[in-house]
Design a protein around this motif. Structure first.
Motif, PDB file in Angstrom:
ATOM      1  N   VAL A 194       0.837  -1.207   0.000  1.00  0.00           N
ATOM      2  CA  VAL A 194       0.000   0.000   0.000  1.00  0.00           C
ATOM      3  C   VAL A 194       0.865   1.249   0.000  1.00  0.00           C
ATOM      4  CG1 VAL A 194      -1.685   1.324   1.333  1.00  0.00           C
ATOM      5  CG2 VAL A 194      -1.961  -1.151   1.081  1.00  0.00           C
ATOM      6  N   THR A 195       1.926   1.244   0.806  1.00  0.00           N
ATOM      7  CA  THR A 195       2.823   2.394   0.861  1.00  0.00           C
ATOM      8  C   THR A 195       3.510   2.623  -0.484  1.00  0.00           C
ATOM      9  OG1 THR A 195       3.217   2.131   3.238  1.00  0.00           O
ATOM     10  CG2 THR A 195       4.886   3.320   1.980  1.00  0.00           C
ATOM     11  N   HIS A 222       2.448   1.783  -3.453  1.00  0.00           N
ATOM     12  CA  HIS A 222       1.478   2.300  -4.425  1.00  0.00           C
ATOM     13  C   HIS A 222       1.141   3.755  -4.142  1.00  0.00           C
ATOM     14  CE1 HIS A 222      -1.912   2.285  -7.192  1.00  0.00           C
ATOM     15  NE2 HIS A 222      -2.668   2.776  -6.211  1.00  0.00           N
ATOM     16  N   ALA A 223       0.972   4.088  -2.845  1.00  0.00           N
ATOM     17  CA  ALA A 223       0.584   5.463  -2.500  1.00  0.00           C
ATOM     18  C   ALA A 223       1.716   6.453  -2.731  1.00  0.00           C
ATOM     19  CB  ALA A 223       0.138   5.512  -1.041  1.00  0.00           C
ATOM     20  N   SER A 224       2.961   5.996  -2.697  1.00  0.00           N
ATOM     21  CA  SER A 224       4.097   6.923  -2.834  1.00  0.00           C
ATOM     22  C   SER A 224       4.181   7.535  -4.226  1.00  0.00           C
ATOM     23  CB  SER A 224       5.405   6.187  -2.520  1.00  0.00           C
ATOM     24  OG  SER A 224       5.629   5.127  -3.436  1.00  0.00           O
ATOM     25  N   THR A 225       3.472   6.967  -5.202  1.00  0.00           N
ATOM     26  CA  THR A 225       3.514   7.516  -6.560  1.00  0.00           C
ATOM     27  C   THR A 225       2.708   8.806  -6.686  1.00  0.00           C
ATOM     28  OG1 THR A 225       1.609   6.162  -7.225  1.00  0.00           O
ATOM     29  CG2 THR A 225       3.816   5.214  -7.524  1.00  0.00           C
ATOM     30  N   HIS A 226       1.773   9.052  -5.759  1.00  0.00           N
ATOM     31  CA  HIS A 226       0.957  10.254  -5.866  1.00  0.00           C
ATOM     32  C   HIS A 226       0.743  10.945  -4.521  1.00  0.00           C
ATOM     33  CE1 HIS A 226      -1.701   6.786  -5.116  1.00  0.00           C
ATOM     34  NE2 HIS A 226      -2.477   7.615  -4.458  1.00  0.00           N
ATOM     35  N   ARG A 227       1.463  10.522  -3.471  1.00  0.00           N
ATOM     36  CA  ARG A 227       1.356  11.175  -2.169  1.00  0.00           C
ATOM     37  C   ARG A 227       2.738  11.454  -1.617  1.00  0.00           C
ATOM     38  NH1 ARG A 227      -3.305   7.852   1.245  1.00  0.00           N
ATOM     39  NH2 ARG A 227      -4.927   7.838  -0.385  1.00  0.00           N
ATOM     40  N   GLU A 239       2.477  10.630   4.018  1.00  0.00           N
ATOM     41  CA  GLU A 239       1.119  10.177   3.694  1.00  0.00           C
ATOM     42  C   GLU A 239       1.124   8.735   3.207  1.00  0.00           C
ATOM     43  OE1 GLU A 239      -0.960  14.411   2.313  1.00  0.00           O
ATOM     44  OE2 GLU A 239       0.001  13.109   0.839  1.00  0.00           O
ATOM     45  N   ALA A 240       2.153   8.355   2.441  1.00  0.00           N
ATOM     46  CA  ALA A 240       2.236   6.980   1.952  1.00  0.00           C
ATOM     47  C   ALA A 240       2.470   6.009   3.110  1.00  0.00           C
ATOM     48  CB  ALA A 240       3.361   6.868   0.919  1.00  0.00           C
ATOM     49  N   ALA A 247      -0.747   5.609   5.034  1.00  0.00           N
ATOM     50  CA  ALA A 247      -1.715   4.775   4.319  1.00  0.00           C
ATOM     51  C   ALA A 247      -1.450   3.299   4.568  1.00  0.00           C
ATOM     52  CB  ALA A 247      -1.666   5.087   2.824  1.00  0.00           C
ATOM     53  N   THR A 295      -3.995   0.818   6.721  1.00  0.00           N
ATOM     54  CA  THR A 295      -4.524  -0.428   6.162  1.00  0.00           C
ATOM     55  C   THR A 295      -4.257  -1.605   7.095  1.00  0.00           C
ATOM     56  OG1 THR A 295      -4.169   0.393   3.907  1.00  0.00           O
ATOM     57  CG2 THR A 295      -4.409  -1.984   4.187  1.00  0.00           C
TER      58      THR A 295
END
Length: 501
Positions: free
Chosen positions: A428-429, A431-436, A440-441, A444, A448
């Motif tokens: 999850v981290t 995946h989130a690091s590409t746009h956060r 925030e990543a 996330a 989860t």
């Protein structure tokens, strides 16, 4: 007459239950402390010995895996060789391994020392629990003793974070291991001085084949789950490890069904509510280890708290554990085992769901304090009642094995749960690091993990209702045991009415 007086004078005084229970509880607390004391110091340990990202998880899992995989053998060793003797030997090994971990200068040495710690813990925990069951026969006194046991088991996690934070900030991460070594020596002295020798030993031999099979199977399983975090689930090594684990676990079942001196006799699962207690304890363990792994990381990496303040932040959870442990025996006697464990698991689920609302710009007071206090209260009740269920109806000669089994399910459940949660949170981290942003990543991923933990506890609470309800006998009555303290007063009255029963 003179001979009788001489024998009476030479008879050793009966041990005082209070100090003996304190020594045994201290042994259990030390084991649980070592599970979580490293969590708050993971960033410092990683830098100190040059750990990789995957190696960081193994600092926790090496201990948990060795502990869980060898607990059944450790419990059986206590039954066969003498519980006090095995407990003292385990404390000695535990102290030496802890000292070695503090002196480690490489990842391999540190992980090996943590595995040796787990081996020592695998002999300490079941022997200490079995000696406690010997000390307190069925009844309210055993309920209070199990309340203490639940408090030190759950409180060891919070205490480890607090002590780990204080020592890491004051003197550096090696001192978290040196302190455990020193504490283990003190407990060893107390056990040797206060705990009387075991009354008897069970007949039988060690099941070496079964022990080797289940140990390799669990190693393959946790290694595969941990490695998948970095290489992906389709990696050939991961698939091979998971397939090997499945084959070996199947072979273990076949071996145990055919061996006369099985490490894990199948009939143990038909005793009382042992199977239900262990299944639910495995689910609780998967959440408990993960909580004390991810929560300190969120506090330090996202909220910016230091090791000491992170540890102090666990005090409300520890206080809730103490309060819950003092109330658990009385509540269980009033509402029964099924209602107690279901309410405890639901309370833990509610706290974890609340904790899953953390944010990158949050605060300890606003997003951590309340949930952790609620989780601590639920954990203390759950540990008490599930431990009682796991030794429900077990004969005295097998209490060491039953104690090893319940600790096995908790530790193996925790190792598997942490591996799965770390893989999920890392994915999850990433995946989130590409746009956060980075914080925030990270948040996330932690959010989860806590959400999955909450769902796991909710499912466990639902399963507890049908699994822990005591089945009636042919005459429609129930057979009361120590795991169901609500039946104890009625048991005494029924016995007086129908002594022939």
């Amino acid at each position: 007459m003179n001979l009788q007086r001489t024998q009476t004078a030479q008879a050793p005084p009966a041990p005082r239950p209070g100090p003996v229970l304190a020594a045994l509880a201290a042994a259990q607390f030390t084991v649980m402390l070592a599970t979580s004391i490293v969590n708050v110091a993971i960033p410092q340990i990683r830098a100190g010995v040059g750990l990789s990202e995957g190696g960081t998880t193994w600092v926790v899992n090496a201990y948990g895996l060795a502990f869980g995989a060898l607990l059944l053998a450790g419990g059986r060793a206590g039954d066969l060789l003498g519980r006090r003797r095995v407990l003292i030997a385990g404390l000695g090994l535990f102290a030496a391994a802890s000292l070695g971990a503090g002196l480690a200068v490489s990842p391999e040495t540190l992980i090996a020392a943590r595995a040796a710690q787990g081996l020592g813990a695998a002999t300490i925990a079941p022997a200490a629990l079995a000696l406690t069951m010997d000390l307190f026969p069925s009844g309210p006194r055993r309920g209070r003793a199990l309340g203490v046991w639940g408090a030190v088991s759950a409180g060891g996690g919070a205490g480890g974070v607090l002590l780990g934070g204080a020592l890491t900030q004051a003197w550096g991460w090696p001192w978290i291991f040196h302190s455990v070594a020193f504490g283990s020596v003190l407990v060893l002295v107390a056990v040797a001085a206060l705990v009387p020798p075991s009354a008897g030993r069970a007949a039988g031999k060690f099941d070496l084949l079964g022990t080797a099979t289940v140990t390799v199977a669990l190693t393959c399983l946790v290694w595969g789950l941990t490695t998948a975090r970095g290489t992906g689930w389709t990696d050939a090594r991961v698939l091979g490890a998971l397939l090997g684990a499945a084959v070996l676990l199947g072979a273990f079942v076949v071996i145990e069904l055919r061996r006369p001196n099985a490490l894990l006799p199948p009939q143990l699962f038909t005793t009382g509510r042992v199977a239900a207690g262990n299944l639910l304890m495995a689910l609780l363990g998967s959440v408990w280890i993960g909580l004390f792994f991810f929560l300190p990381l969120y506090q330090q990496q996202v909220l910016g708290m230091g090791p000491l303040t992170t540890g102090v932040g666990q005090l409300p959870l520890a206080a809730a554990n103490i309060i819950g442990a003092s109330l658990a025996p009385r509540v269980s006697r009033r509402i029964g085992a099924t209602a107690t464990v279901s309410a405890a698991l639901l309370t833990t689920a509610a706290g974890l769901l609340w904790l899953s609302r953390i944010s990158a710009d949050g605060s300890y007071l606003g997003q951590v304090l309340g949930p952790t206090a609620l989780i601590g209260l639920g954990l203390s009740f759950a540990f008490f009642q599930l431990t009682a269920l796991a030794v429900d109806g077990v004969p005295p000669q097998d209490t060491g094995l039953a104690g090893g089994l319940v600790n096995t399910t908790r530790q193996v459940g925790g190792a598997i749960g942490l591996a799965a949660l770390a893989t999920l949170a890392g994915s999850v981290t990433a995946h989130a690091s590409t746009h956060r942003t980075h914080l925030e990543a990270l948040t996330a991923g932690y959010r989860t993990a806590f959400m999955v933990c909450a769902a796991t506890m909710a499912v466990a609470a639902l399963l507890a209702v049908p699994l822990t309800r005591r089945k009636g006998r042919a005459d429609g009555s129930r057979t009361p045991t120590a795991a169901d303290p609500t039946t104890l007063p009625r048991q005494g009255r029924a016995t007086r009415r129908t002594p022939a029963a």
